[in-house]
Design an enzyme around this catalytic site. Structure first.
Site, short mmCIF file in Angstrom:
data_model
loop_
_atom_site.label_atom_id
_atom_site.label_comp_id
_atom_site.label_asym_id
_atom_site.label_seq_id
_atom_site.Cartn_x
_atom_site.Cartn_y
_atom_site.Cartn_z
N GLY A 17 6.40 17.52 1.05
CA GLY A 17 6.22 16.17 0.77
C GLY A 17 6.87 15.08 1.48
O GLY A 17 8.17 15.45 1.71
N GLY A 126 11.68 20.37 2.12
CA GLY A 126 12.69 20.55 0.55
C GLY A 126 12.60 22.04 0.40
O GLY A 126 12.68 22.81 1.42
N THR A 149 14.18 15.67 0.13
CA THR A 149 13.30 15.50 -1.01
C THR A 149 13.56 14.10 -1.86
O THR A 149 14.80 13.77 -1.87
CB THR A 149 13.25 16.54 -2.12
OG1 THR A 149 12.28 16.01 -3.17
CG2 THR A 149 14.59 16.76 -2.40
N ILE A 150 12.69 13.37 -2.29
CA ILE A 150 12.84 12.15 -3.19
C ILE A 150 13.43 12.52 -4.59
O ILE A 150 14.22 12.01 -5.27
CB ILE A 150 11.76 11.24 -3.26
CG1 ILE A 150 10.63 11.81 -4.10
CG2 ILE A 150 11.24 10.90 -2.29
CD1 ILE A 150 9.72 10.88 -4.81
N ASP A 151 13.04 13.99 -4.79
CA ASP A 151 13.74 14.44 -6.08
C ASP A 151 15.38 14.78 -6.25
O ASP A 151 15.58 14.87 -7.32
CB ASP A 151 13.15 15.77 -6.29
CG ASP A 151 11.62 15.70 -6.44
OD1 ASP A 151 10.98 16.73 -6.78
OD2 ASP A 151 10.89 14.48 -6.32
N ARG A 186 4.89 -4.87 -26.59
CA ARG A 186 4.37 -3.66 -26.38
C ARG A 186 5.50 -2.67 -26.26
O ARG A 186 6.54 -2.95 -25.99
CB ARG A 186 3.48 -3.74 -25.38
CG ARG A 186 2.06 -4.24 -25.75
CD ARG A 186 1.30 -4.43 -24.39
NE ARG A 186 -0.27 -4.75 -24.67
CZ ARG A 186 -1.12 -5.34 -23.71
NH1 ARG A 186 -0.64 -5.69 -22.47
NH2 ARG A 186 -2.28 -5.49 -24.16
N MET A 193 8.43 10.29 -10.41
CA MET A 193 8.51 11.64 -9.90
C MET A 193 9.48 12.20 -10.16
O MET A 193 10.45 11.70 -10.67
CB MET A 193 8.15 11.47 -8.38
CG MET A 193 6.58 11.30 -7.95
SD MET A 193 6.24 11.19 -6.26
CE MET A 193 4.61 11.60 -6.35
N GLN A 292 6.50 5.88 -4.85
CA GLN A 292 8.06 6.10 -4.79
C GLN A 292 8.26 6.91 -3.55
O GLN A 292 9.42 7.20 -3.09
CB GLN A 292 8.35 6.94 -5.92
CG GLN A 292 8.07 6.49 -7.33
CD GLN A 292 8.25 7.25 -8.39
OE1 GLN A 292 9.07 7.67 -9.09
NE2 GLN A 292 6.85 8.00 -8.75
O1 F6P Z 1 8.77 16.98 -4.41
C1 F6P Z 1 8.61 15.95 -4.20
C2 F6P Z 1 7.52 15.28 -4.91
O2 F6P Z 1 7.16 13.97 -4.70
C3 F6P Z 1 7.43 15.61 -6.45
O3 F6P Z 1 8.40 14.51 -7.04
C4 F6P Z 1 6.12 15.25 -6.69
O4 F6P Z 1 5.81 16.21 -8.08
C5 F6P Z 1 5.45 16.18 -5.70
O5 F6P Z 1 6.30 15.98 -4.56
C6 F6P Z 1 3.99 15.40 -5.29
O6 F6P Z 1 3.60 16.33 -4.44
P1 F6P Z 1 2.17 15.96 -3.50
O7 F6P Z 1 2.48 14.82 -2.53
O8 F6P Z 1 1.78 17.42 -2.88
O9 F6P Z 1 1.13 15.47 -4.58
#
Ligand code: F6P
Length: 366
Positions: A17, A126, A149-151, A186, A193, A292
């Site tokens: 990603g 990643g 990785t953004i994670d 609400r 993500m 994101q």
């Molecule tokens: O690993 C980074 C990430 O953005 C995750 O947070 C997310 O679940 C995944 O990649 C999304 O993957 P794709 O871009 O293949 O849909």
């Protein structure tokens, strides 16, 4: 080969990603390599550009010069393109009949590096892409990994570039929801993500003033969430903001998947239905998704990415192959790639940030 005297040409690729900051890594690594008198070849879309003469109508290999990386530090995405599809080896391989194969092309990749006279590879990726890089290293390729990785879930580095940008985007979105949630009294459920960990949810939820933060590391109970909403009602705060990581799951349950490929999705809608039914309050959802990963990296991510790119070239200079550059404390160091890809860095449930959030009254669904 253990000496770097023979370094004449290196390659750079980006896999998995995308993340804001990739272009900053490419720029720093290219400029540092050119300063050494090396040639730099960009490989399009992971390893596809090595295995195909053309990728998306462009030559698979892109010679990189100071001019070609000029002014890209602040650009999101990646100059080289990337891919996150592919087989166990994480590679998309287009067969001669045009279909996408799932064979292991590592021997072909090694042969191509040899034929092209590429002396080392800087692989930016990643966990999936770095596992590929490590397998190629074990087969004899001189590789230096750069974590991406953004994670922010790679164990060996305190942080990955892209993460702060994702937190920035999510925090802004969460902050904007307070006024509309209050206007309608609400509950707003925001899905962020984070494939296996809750770093984005925790940091953006805390910064954005969420009342409930649900992360994979802390399985949640809907009853506890309803109690929090009811408590706010009793104290005349008639709206609630819930931030949920896409991989969060109920206690004793499983995450919600978007499709059969194992991609997460749908938890916000599922939660909203349960909350509306249990609280009687109007509930709306927002899935931030790939926003994101879009846009320009924040300054922190630009600088971390530039540092990683320069450090990767420094590792090549020293002949330190099979390593990954990493942020440890305030310093960028190199760690063994094999160690770096083994553990996922999960949110410590007894850590100081979770503790702080609890002290502020944030509910984690437990
Ligand atoms: O690993 C980074 C990430 O953005 C995750 O947070 C997310 O679940 C995944 O990649 C999304 O993957 P794709 O871009 O293949 O849909």
């Amino acid at each position: 080969m253990d000496s770097t005297d023979g370094i004449r040409r290196i390659a750079i690729n980006t896999g998995g990603g995308d993340a804001p900051g990739l272009n900053a890594v490419i720029r720093a690594a290219t400029l540092a390599a050119l300063e050494n008198g090396w040639e730099v070849l960009g490989i399009r879309r992971g390893y596809m550009g090595l295995l195909q003469d053309e990728v998306d109508g462009e030559p698979g290999l892109l010679p990189l010069s100071a001019r070609s990386v000029s002014g890209i530090t602040h650009l999101g995405g990646t100059l080289l393109g990337t891919t996150s599809r592919g087989n166990l080896f994480g590679l998309e391989v287009r067969e001669s009949d045009g279909t996408w194969g799932d064979r292991d092309p590592s021997a072909e990749i090694m042969a191509r590096f040899e034929a092209l006279g590429i002396d080392a590879l800087i692989a930016i990726g990643g966990d999936g892409s770095l596992k590929i890089a490590h397998r190629l290293f074990l087969k004899g390729l001189r590789v230096v990994g750069v974590p991406k990785t953004i994670d922010n879930d790679l164990g060996a580095t305190d942080m990955t570039f892209g993460f702060q940008t994702a937190v920035d985007v999510a925090t802004d979105a969460i902050g904007r929801l307070h006024s509309t949630a209050e206007a309608h009294q609400r509950v707003m459920v925001v899905q962020v993500m984070g494939r296996h960990t809750g770093w984005i949810a925790l940091e953006s939820g805390l910064a954005g003033g969420a009342d409930v933060i649900l992360i994979p590391e802390i399985p949640y109970s809907v009853e506890k969430i309803l109690e929090k909403i009811a408590e706010r009602e009793r104290t005349r705060r008639r709206f609630s903001i819930i931030v949920v990581a896409e991989g969060a799951k109920p206690a004793g349950g499983a995450p919600s998947y978007a499709d059969s490929t194992g991609r997460y999705g749908g938890i916000a809608a599922q939660l909203a239905e349960e909350i509306e039914r249990g609280s009687g309050k109007e509930t709306r959802t927002l899935t931030l998704g790939h926003i994101q990963r879009g846009g320009s990296p924040v300054p922190f991510d630009r600088n971390l990415a530039l540092r990683f790119g320069a450090a990767a070239v420094h590792a090549v200079e020293r002949g330190n192959f099979g390593c990954m550059v990493a942020l440890q404390g305030k310093s960028v160091r190199s760690v063994p790639l094999g160690d770096a890809i083994t553990d996922i860095k999960r949110v410590p449930v007894d850590g100081e940030m979770v503790h702080t959030a609890r002290r502020l009254g944030v509910c984690f669904g437990d």
